[in-house]
Design an enzyme around this catalytic site. Structure first.
Site, PDB file in Angstrom:
ATOM      1  N   ASP A  35       0.835  -1.198   0.008  1.00  0.00           N
ATOM      2  CA  ASP A  35       0.083   0.208   0.133  1.00  0.00           C
ATOM      3  C   ASP A  35       0.932   1.173  -0.162  1.00  0.00           C
ATOM      4  OD1 ASP A  35      -1.686   2.249   1.125  1.00  0.00           O
ATOM      5  OD2 ASP A  35      -3.136   0.624   1.084  1.00  0.00           O
ATOM      6  N   ILE A  36       0.454   2.235  -0.894  1.00  0.00           N
ATOM      7  CA  ILE A  36       1.361   3.640  -0.740  1.00  0.00           C
ATOM      8  C   ILE A  36       1.094   4.358   0.445  1.00  0.00           C
ATOM      9  CG2 ILE A  36       1.306   3.472  -3.418  1.00  0.00           C
ATOM     10  CD1 ILE A  36      -0.746   5.713  -3.316  1.00  0.00           C
ATOM     11  N   GLU A 101     -14.118   2.441  -0.967  1.00  0.00           N
ATOM     12  CA  GLU A 101     -13.535   3.765  -1.808  1.00  0.00           C
ATOM     13  C   GLU A 101     -13.360   3.338  -3.307  1.00  0.00           C
ATOM     14  OE1 GLU A 101     -10.284   5.694   0.287  1.00  0.00           O
ATOM     15  OE2 GLU A 101     -11.565   5.903   1.994  1.00  0.00           O
ATOM     16  N   HIS A 106     -10.766  -5.653  -3.052  1.00  0.00           N
ATOM     17  CA  HIS A 106      -9.421  -5.839  -2.502  1.00  0.00           C
ATOM     18  C   HIS A 106      -9.498  -6.051  -1.156  1.00  0.00           C
ATOM     19  CE1 HIS A 106     -10.884  -1.666  -2.294  1.00  0.00           C
ATOM     20  NE2 HIS A 106     -10.104  -1.381  -1.231  1.00  0.00           N
TER      21      HIS A 106
END
Length: 122
Positions: A35-36, A101, A106
């Site tokens: 994850d960023i 979102e 995911h």
């Protein structure tokens, strides 16, 4: 309100190679990447390569091969990242009330520390 799949969502763009990612594992039917904006020392996203909005859509419409591959990819990521023994949290948001979102299935795998209680009483 049911979500519909949007071919322009960020995960679709990642799968098409339009947006780079930090790949952890790629299989025939799944992609896992860091994850960023990590929320824990370990924060990996695992997505199916197929166009599924959420887990209900995936469980209903994916092939047995896709379901098996995705489930095993999640397990492999946990083993690779060393959180299988001490524990981890797996989150998949769905729909408005689940605060989804991105309209592409995911799973967030979080670990590497005590994550506390899942929900605080309202």
């Amino acid at each position: 309100m049911a979500y519909t799949y949007d071919d322009e969502n960020i995960f679709a763009k990642i799968l098409r190679g339009e947006i780079p990612n930090d790949t952890v594992l790629e299989t025939e039917h799944s992609l896992a990447f860091n994850d960023i904006r990590p929320q824990a020392p370990l924060h990996v996203l695992v997505i199916p390569k197929g166009k599924y909005v959420n887990y209900d859509d995936f469980a209903t419409n994916a092939s047995d091969a896709e379901i098996l591959d995705y489930t095993r990819a999640i397990s492999k990521v946990c083993a690779m990242k060393g959180v299988a023994a001490d524990g981890f949290r797996m989150i998949s948001n769905a729909g408005r009330d689940g605060v989804q979102e991105v309209p592409h299935l995911h799973v967030h795998i979080l670990g590497g520390r005590d994550l506390g209680r899942m929900l605080n009483p309202a």
